[in-house]
Scaffold this motif. Sequence first.
Motif, PDB file in Angstrom:
ATOM      1  N   VAL A 195      44.072  44.969  44.499  1.00  0.00           N
ATOM      2  CA  VAL A 195      43.668  44.012  45.429  1.00  0.00           C
ATOM      3  C   VAL A 195      43.658  44.187  46.902  1.00  0.00           C
ATOM      4  O   VAL A 195      42.812  43.630  47.984  1.00  0.00           O
ATOM      5  CB  VAL A 195      44.629  42.548  45.028  1.00  0.00           C
ATOM      6  N   ARG A 234      44.749  36.566  47.901  1.00  0.00           N
ATOM      7  CA  ARG A 234      45.512  37.594  46.670  1.00  0.00           C
ATOM      8  C   ARG A 234      45.810  36.626  45.627  1.00  0.00           C
ATOM      9  O   ARG A 234      45.279  37.096  44.404  1.00  0.00           O
ATOM     10  CB  ARG A 234      46.779  38.139  47.488  1.00  0.00           C
ATOM     11  N   ILE A 238      43.880  37.564  41.937  1.00  0.00           N
ATOM     12  CA  ILE A 238      44.704  37.947  40.510  1.00  0.00           C
ATOM     13  C   ILE A 238      44.669  37.117  39.653  1.00  0.00           C
ATOM     14  O   ILE A 238      44.307  37.658  38.586  1.00  0.00           O
ATOM     15  CB  ILE A 238      46.238  37.988  41.042  1.00  0.00           C
ATOM     16  N   GLU A 242      42.596  37.554  35.240  1.00  0.00           N
ATOM     17  CA  GLU A 242      43.062  37.354  34.085  1.00  0.00           C
ATOM     18  C   GLU A 242      42.231  37.192  32.931  1.00  0.00           C
ATOM     19  O   GLU A 242      41.027  36.647  32.985  1.00  0.00           O
ATOM     20  CB  GLU A 242      44.064  35.968  33.904  1.00  0.00           C
TER      21      GLU A 242
END
Length: 252
Positions: A195, A234, A238, A242
Amino acid sequence: MIPLPLIDVRRVTHRYGYHRAPVLADLSLRVAQGERLAVIGRSGCGKSTLLQIMAGLAHPTSGEIRLAERRYATRPIRRTLMFQRPLLFPWLDVTGNVALALRFDGRAREAPGRVEALLTQVGLAEHANTNVRELSGGQQQRVALARSLAIDPDVLLLDEPFSALDPLTRSDLRRQLRETQVAFGFAMTLVTHDVDDVLDLATRVVAMSADPGRIVAEFDIPPDMDAEARATLRAQLINALEPATFPLALSA
């Protein structure tokens, strides 16, 4: 004139073997002139396959790749792929490794001035005559970057080029790459699962899911984010990685 986009990936599906499940499915993506695009996703989602198709090293099972044409020329835009490892020639010095790209491009006469300018840009001027085996991992990647830029690419494609480096070297090379892209003005497409690579380098990012590989989210990366905005983005990135993520399109 070079029309936009430079690279236009249109509904690409790719599989390895006729009866195999597709690695990529109905994927579309554009790379605009001068932009810094990141493609992020978990291992196995098809990021590297997509980059190889964009580089012309693999042909999609279905769909198409359209390339812009250079100004005053009939040939397509130039693409250069930079791999995870530097892949340097250990029997050559720094200058020899960078000059080799010009030699293969039929421009060997340009090497003296061109190589010197590139090594200055990536901070290796003082190592011009050093054998590449004597360089650190970060320095070797800078040589690989200079070699990739030697033929004046319109688009630089990068396949996780910092993955084998320590965090401090990685951060330094991200800064170096961003400064170099601004100085030269080429477009850039970076494949990564980190990231921080995205937040430090990209102006736009797409997130991919796996089985099959497809784009599930897209974000714009605003310049000069403060700490709070960076932390928020961020978390969004993330979350987009998933497995349960559904297709969406967000702008930070």
